[in-house]
Design a protein around this motif. Sequence first.
Motif, PDB file in Angstrom:
ATOM      1  N   THR A   1      12.753  81.738 -74.529  1.00 56.62           N
ATOM      2  CA  THR A   1      12.435  80.639 -75.355  1.00 56.62           C
ATOM      3  C   THR A   1      10.924  80.348 -74.705  1.00 56.62           C
ATOM      4  N   LEU A   2      10.963  80.050 -73.513  1.00 56.43           N
ATOM      5  CA  LEU A   2       9.734  79.680 -72.886  1.00 56.43           C
ATOM      6  C   LEU A   2       8.653  80.818 -72.657  1.00 56.43           C
ATOM      7  N   ALA A   3       9.201  82.099 -72.547  1.00 61.73           N
ATOM      8  CA  ALA A   3       8.181  83.218 -72.440  1.00 61.73           C
ATOM      9  C   ALA A   3       7.710  83.438 -73.912  1.00 61.73           C
ATOM     10  N   ALA A   4       8.707  83.418 -74.866  1.00 61.14           N
ATOM     11  CA  ALA A   4       8.110  83.783 -76.250  1.00 61.14           C
ATOM     12  C   ALA A   4       7.104  82.417 -76.639  1.00 61.14           C
ATOM     13  N   ALA A   5       7.098  81.187 -76.223  1.00 60.20           N
ATOM     14  CA  ALA A   5       6.539  80.476 -76.744  1.00 60.20           C
ATOM     15  C   ALA A   5       5.153  80.298 -75.922  1.00 60.20           C
ATOM     16  N   LEU A   6       4.987  80.800 -74.774  1.00 60.50           N
ATOM     17  CA  LEU A   6       3.707  80.934 -73.839  1.00 60.50           C
ATOM     18  C   LEU A   6       3.023  82.194 -74.072  1.00 60.50           C
ATOM     19  N   VAL A   7       3.701  83.212 -74.478  1.00 57.83           N
ATOM     20  CA  VAL A   7       3.013  84.451 -74.719  1.00 57.83           C
ATOM     21  C   VAL A   7       3.369  85.000 -76.053  1.00 57.83           C
ATOM     22  N   PRO A   8       3.218  84.599 -77.270  1.00 56.75           N
ATOM     23  CA  PRO A   8       3.656  84.942 -78.588  1.00 56.75           C
ATOM     24  C   PRO A   8       3.519  86.085 -78.805  1.00 56.75           C
ATOM     25  N   ILE A   9       2.623  86.900 -78.243  1.00 56.35           N
ATOM     26  CA  ILE A   9       2.272  88.357 -78.886  1.00 56.35           C
ATOM     27  C   ILE A   9       2.901  89.559 -78.247  1.00 56.35           C
ATOM     28  N   VAL A  10       3.869  89.151 -77.290  1.00 56.49           N
ATOM     29  CA  VAL A  10       4.871  90.272 -76.997  1.00 56.49           C
ATOM     30  C   VAL A  10       5.749  90.452 -77.891  1.00 56.49           C
ATOM     31  N   PRO A  11       5.718  91.809 -78.292  1.00 55.25           N
ATOM     32  CA  PRO A  11       6.954  92.377 -79.356  1.00 55.25           C
ATOM     33  C   PRO A  11       8.264  92.237 -78.852  1.00 55.25           C
ATOM     34  N   PRO A  12       9.134  92.190 -79.852  1.00 50.16           N
ATOM     35  CA  PRO A  12      10.556  91.787 -79.737  1.00 50.16           C
ATOM     36  C   PRO A  12      11.231  92.713 -78.806  1.00 50.16           C
ATOM     37  N   LEU A  13      11.089  94.204 -78.744  1.00 48.53           N
ATOM     38  CA  LEU A  13      11.813  95.007 -78.043  1.00 48.53           C
ATOM     39  C   LEU A  13      11.454  94.750 -76.356  1.00 48.53           C
ATOM     40  N   PRO A  14      10.344  94.540 -75.907  1.00 54.31           N
ATOM     41  CA  PRO A  14      10.438  93.985 -74.656  1.00 54.31           C
ATOM     42  C   PRO A  14      10.938  92.610 -74.279  1.00 54.31           C
ATOM     43  N   GLN A  15      11.028  91.639 -75.160  1.00 45.83           N
ATOM     44  CA  GLN A  15      11.734  90.518 -75.216  1.00 45.83           C
ATOM     45  C   GLN A  15      13.124  90.763 -74.997  1.00 45.83           C
ATOM     46  N   VAL A  16      13.697  91.619 -75.705  1.00 40.74           N
ATOM     47  CA  VAL A  16      15.285  91.802 -75.501  1.00 40.74           C
ATOM     48  C   VAL A  16      15.373  92.479 -74.468  1.00 40.74           C
ATOM     49  N   LEU A  17      14.590  93.487 -73.757  1.00 38.69           N
ATOM     50  CA  LEU A  17      14.779  94.340 -72.576  1.00 38.69           C
ATOM     51  C   LEU A  17      14.922  93.171 -71.467  1.00 38.69           C
ATOM     52  N   LEU A  18      13.701  92.305 -71.507  1.00 43.61           N
ATOM     53  CA  LEU A  18      13.718  91.190 -70.549  1.00 43.61           C
ATOM     54  C   LEU A  18      15.053  90.194 -70.405  1.00 43.61           C
ATOM     55  N   PHE A  19      15.561  90.272 -71.742  1.00 36.63           N
ATOM     56  CA  PHE A  19      16.769  89.239 -71.739  1.00 36.63           C
ATOM     57  C   PHE A  19      17.769  90.156 -71.016  1.00 36.63           C
ATOM     58  N   ALA A  20      17.855  91.528 -71.381  1.00 31.65           N
ATOM     59  CA  ALA A  20      18.827  92.271 -70.757  1.00 31.65           C
ATOM     60  C   ALA A  20      18.978  92.311 -69.081  1.00 31.65           C
ATOM     61  N   VAL A  21      17.662  92.093 -68.602  1.00 25.98           N
ATOM     62  CA  VAL A  21      17.513  92.424 -67.279  1.00 25.98           C
ATOM     63  C   VAL A  21      17.794  91.003 -66.569  1.00 25.98           C
ATOM     64  N   LEU A  22      17.362  90.168 -67.177  1.00 33.67           N
ATOM     65  CA  LEU A  22      17.734  88.742 -66.593  1.00 33.67           C
ATOM     66  C   LEU A  22      19.147  88.557 -66.656  1.00 33.67           C
ATOM     67  N   VAL A  23      20.146  88.886 -67.828  1.00 36.46           N
ATOM     68  CA  VAL A  23      21.342  88.745 -67.749  1.00 36.46           C
ATOM     69  C   VAL A  23      22.171  89.483 -66.537  1.00 36.46           C
ATOM     70  N   GLY A  24      21.488  90.806 -66.650  1.00 37.42           N
ATOM     71  CA  GLY A  24      22.114  91.581 -65.581  1.00 37.42           C
ATOM     72  C   GLY A  24      21.989  91.158 -63.891  1.00 37.42           C
ATOM     73  N   ALA A  25      20.655  90.826 -63.950  1.00 35.17           N
ATOM     74  CA  ALA A  25      20.504  90.405 -62.469  1.00 35.17           C
ATOM     75  C   ALA A  25      21.039  89.010 -62.187  1.00 35.17           C
ATOM     76  N   GLY A  26      21.270  88.100 -63.266  1.00 37.20           N
ATOM     77  CA  GLY A  26      21.965  87.058 -63.053  1.00 37.20           C
ATOM     78  C   GLY A  26      23.267  87.004 -62.760  1.00 37.20           C
ATOM     79  N   TYR A  27      24.001  87.824 -63.602  1.00 37.55           N
ATOM     80  CA  TYR A  27      25.306  88.209 -63.431  1.00 37.55           C
ATOM     81  C   TYR A  27      25.528  89.032 -62.037  1.00 37.55           C
ATOM     82  N   ALA A  28      24.815  89.753 -61.801  1.00 31.96           N
ATOM     83  CA  ALA A  28      24.981  90.484 -60.404  1.00 31.96           C
ATOM     84  C   ALA A  28      24.894  89.317 -59.300  1.00 31.96           C
ATOM     85  N   TRP A  29      23.970  88.652 -59.103  1.00 29.66           N
ATOM     86  CA  TRP A  29      23.838  87.324 -58.088  1.00 29.66           C
ATOM     87  C   TRP A  29      25.067  86.571 -58.279  1.00 29.66           C
ATOM     88  N   LEU A  30      25.530  86.095 -59.618  1.00 30.16           N
ATOM     89  CA  LEU A  30      26.823  85.158 -59.552  1.00 30.16           C
ATOM     90  C   LEU A  30      27.982  85.938 -58.846  1.00 30.16           C
TER      91      LEU A  30
END
Length: 148
Positions: free
Chosen positions: A40-69
Amino acid sequence: MPAPPILWLALAALLLGLVLVGADSDGLLLIGGLAALVLTLAAALVPIVPPLPQVLLFAVLVGAGYAWLRRWSARRQARAIPPAARAELAEVTTGLEANGEGRVRWQGQSWAAQNLSAQALAPGSEVTVMGREGTRLQVLPRQVSLSE
């Protein structure tokens, strides 16, 4: 067209709402909700990023966060539950097969549980909490665990 931040905020609200009602068993929904807030913050601060990189970043964040947990949870030592004089009871919320896994309500919260007995446990039955390994309780049927 970039994904508007409101979509990520809506996803975060949905996932964190599910966590609040107890639908999260392993922390995956919590990690997903937090990742959606970051997007949400990233899309608000950098609104020109297309949806696919946002979805990929979401997947990376979830994967990394879950692995850490999972790593953090595995490093935590099992906590011994107090001896029989202060044994704590829990209620089965989803059936536990013999020597299987399910869920119990203990101290007002839903917990993953491992049935240590060869007896299947039906929802609503009481069990004695014998120990904890990470975020999973180890339980026995009440009548098997202690003499009262």
